[in-house]
Design a protein around this motif. Structure first.
Motif, PDB file in Angstrom:
ATOM      1  N   LEU A   1       0.845  -1.199   0.000  1.00  0.00           N
ATOM      2  CA  LEU A   1       0.000   0.000   0.000  1.00  0.00           C
ATOM      3  C   LEU A   1       0.874   1.241   0.000  1.00  0.00           C
ATOM      4  O   LEU A   1       1.624   1.484   0.951  1.00  0.00           O
ATOM      5  N   ALA A   2       0.792   2.005  -1.081  1.00  0.00           N
ATOM      6  CA  ALA A   2       1.503   3.279  -1.160  1.00  0.00           C
ATOM      7  C   ALA A   2       0.675   4.350  -0.454  1.00  0.00           C
ATOM      8  O   ALA A   2      -0.543   4.443  -0.668  1.00  0.00           O
ATOM      9  N   VAL A   3       1.319   5.118   0.395  1.00  0.00           N
ATOM     10  CA  VAL A   3       0.636   6.203   1.109  1.00  0.00           C
ATOM     11  C   VAL A   3       1.211   7.519   0.613  1.00  0.00           C
ATOM     12  O   VAL A   3       2.400   7.805   0.790  1.00  0.00           O
ATOM     13  N   LEU A   4       0.372   8.297  -0.025  1.00  0.00           N
ATOM     14  CA  LEU A   4       0.765   9.518  -0.719  1.00  0.00           C
ATOM     15  C   LEU A   4       0.077  10.702  -0.048  1.00  0.00           C
ATOM     16  O   LEU A   4      -1.149  10.801  -0.065  1.00  0.00           O
ATOM     17  N   ILE A   5       0.874  11.573   0.568  1.00  0.00           N
ATOM     18  CA  ILE A   5       0.307  12.731   1.265  1.00  0.00           C
ATOM     19  C   ILE A   5       0.533  13.987   0.433  1.00  0.00           C
ATOM     20  O   ILE A   5       1.674  14.414   0.219  1.00  0.00           O
ATOM     21  N   TYR A   6      -0.551  14.554  -0.057  1.00  0.00           N
ATOM     22  CA  TYR A   6      -0.492  15.810  -0.784  1.00  0.00           C
ATOM     23  C   TYR A   6      -0.536  16.968   0.213  1.00  0.00           C
ATOM     24  O   TYR A   6      -1.397  17.015   1.101  1.00  0.00           O
ATOM     25  N   MET A   7       0.386  17.908   0.021  1.00  0.00           N
ATOM     26  CA  MET A   7       0.369  19.127   0.818  1.00  0.00           C
ATOM     27  C   MET A   7       0.119  20.292  -0.147  1.00  0.00           C
ATOM     28  O   MET A   7       0.927  20.539  -1.052  1.00  0.00           O
ATOM     29  N   ASN A   8      -0.984  20.965   0.025  1.00  0.00           N
ATOM     30  CA  ASN A   8      -1.352  22.078  -0.851  1.00  0.00           C
ATOM     31  C   ASN A   8      -0.847  23.380  -0.235  1.00  0.00           C
ATOM     32  O   ASN A   8      -1.420  23.870   0.747  1.00  0.00           O
ATOM     33  N   ILE A   9       0.230  23.906  -0.793  1.00  0.00           N
ATOM     34  CA  ILE A   9       0.850  25.116  -0.251  1.00  0.00           C
ATOM     35  C   ILE A   9       0.584  26.257  -1.232  1.00  0.00           C
ATOM     36  O   ILE A   9       1.069  26.249  -2.362  1.00  0.00           O
ATOM     37  N   GLU A  10      -0.190  27.230  -0.772  1.00  0.00           N
ATOM     38  CA  GLU A  10      -0.759  28.225  -1.667  1.00  0.00           C
ATOM     39  C   GLU A  10      -0.467  29.649  -1.198  1.00  0.00           C
ATOM     40  O   GLU A  10      -0.067  29.875  -0.049  1.00  0.00           O
ATOM     41  N   HIS A  11      -0.687  30.574  -2.110  1.00  0.00           N
ATOM     42  CA  HIS A  11      -0.567  31.993  -1.780  1.00  0.00           C
ATOM     43  C   HIS A  11      -1.828  32.712  -2.214  1.00  0.00           C
ATOM     44  O   HIS A  11      -2.299  32.553  -3.347  1.00  0.00           O
TER      45      HIS A  11
END
Length: 296
Positions: free
Chosen positions: A27-37
């Protein structure tokens, strides 16, 4: 005549041939972090903690809520991910490179992956002509490459929005995967005019914007959702490896009362031996090596 998406075939997941992840992980665990301005004074906020002030310019209330994410929330999330061995796949507004260079430095220290998400929270591809899109994509990739040292291979559209031409233009620019399609638990090959492009599993459920900000779920509920999702996928992945994605925005998930439960979920996942804590680029490479051997 089919009215499904012309960009990819319909293929039920039960028909996929199993290929193990590196090290035999399942099981691949992929954490997206949305870093925005969000530019100060902008009235084009995509998200607001209190809509009642959105018509004001400047909207101090909502801008401060968003600003908290980069000033405080992100660093709390980073520490939690460090403690449990996870790296971020960042959907990055290129304006972050100019406005918050400290974020780029700390992400590079952790070998986080930088994907592109336009310039800031006000630009959407569907409002642009083909040539405007082509220049917009090129500009953002150039800015991120100069700031981070690596050219992005992944793309997330603002609001997951694309025009009919966007996939062709992204592939033309060298993008290898897009996270706009929350339609599968494995990557899917797309049809493009040149180059090659795949979809990367993304989530609208284990995503703090629709679930917490949109539906009002508590941090405790969100943390339990992550654990429940993991339990089912971890069992199913015995037969066919799966990708589990989690999507966080620091201005939502980074608050202490939520991170208490989210970090507990990350600790729970990390306690299992057959997980592959990974990034979008690494999953992309695995997919291409095992399912797209003839791809460029």
């Amino acid at each position: 005549m089919s009215t499904q998406s012309p960009r990819y075939d319909f293929e039920p997941i039960i028909n996929r041939k199993p290929h193990s992840f590196p090290g035999g992980k399942r099981l691949a665990v992929l954490i997206y972090m949305n870093i925005e301005h969000v530019p100060f004074g902008s009235t084009a906020l995509a998200h607001a903690v209190y809509p009642g002030t959105m018509q004001f310019s400047p909207d101090i209330l909502n801008h401060g809520w968003r600003d908290y994410g980069n000033r405080v929330g992100l660093w709390r999330i980073m520490k939690a991910m460090d403690r449990h061995g996870f790296r971020g796949t960042v959907n990055l507004n290129s304006d972050v490179c100019r406005e918050y260079p400290q974020i780029i430095r700390e992400g590079n220290k952790r070998n986080w992956e930088w994907g592109a998400q336009g310039d800031n929270n006000t630009s959407i591809l569907t409002t642009m002509s083909v040539e405007e899109q082509r220049e917009f994509i090129r500009h953002n990739l150039d800015v991120i490459e100069k700031a981070t040292g690596k050219r992005p291979r992944g793309w997330l559209g603002m609001c997951l929005a694309e025009s009919f031409d966007s996939p062709d233009l992204l592939a033309e620019a060298g993008i290898e995967y897009v996270s706009d399609y929350a339609h599968d638990e494995l990557p899917v090959q797309m049809r493009v005019k040149s180059g090659s492009l795949v979809t990367m599993p993304y989530t609208l459920e284990l995503n703090d914007v629709p679930t917490i900000a949109g539906k009002g779920a508590s941090g405790e509920v969100f943390g339990q959702m992550i654990k429940d999702q993991f339990d089912v996928l971890y069992e199913e992945a015995i037969e066919l490896p799966r990708v589990m994605s989690i999507s966080m925005h620091p201005f939502i998930s980074g608050h202490p009362f939520r991170m208490k439960h989210i970090e507990a979920a990350l600790a729970y996942i990390a306690s299992h031996s057959a997980i592959w804590p990974t990034t979008g680029g690494e999953v992309n490479d695995w997919f291409r090596a095992n399912y797209m051997k003839s791809a460029n």
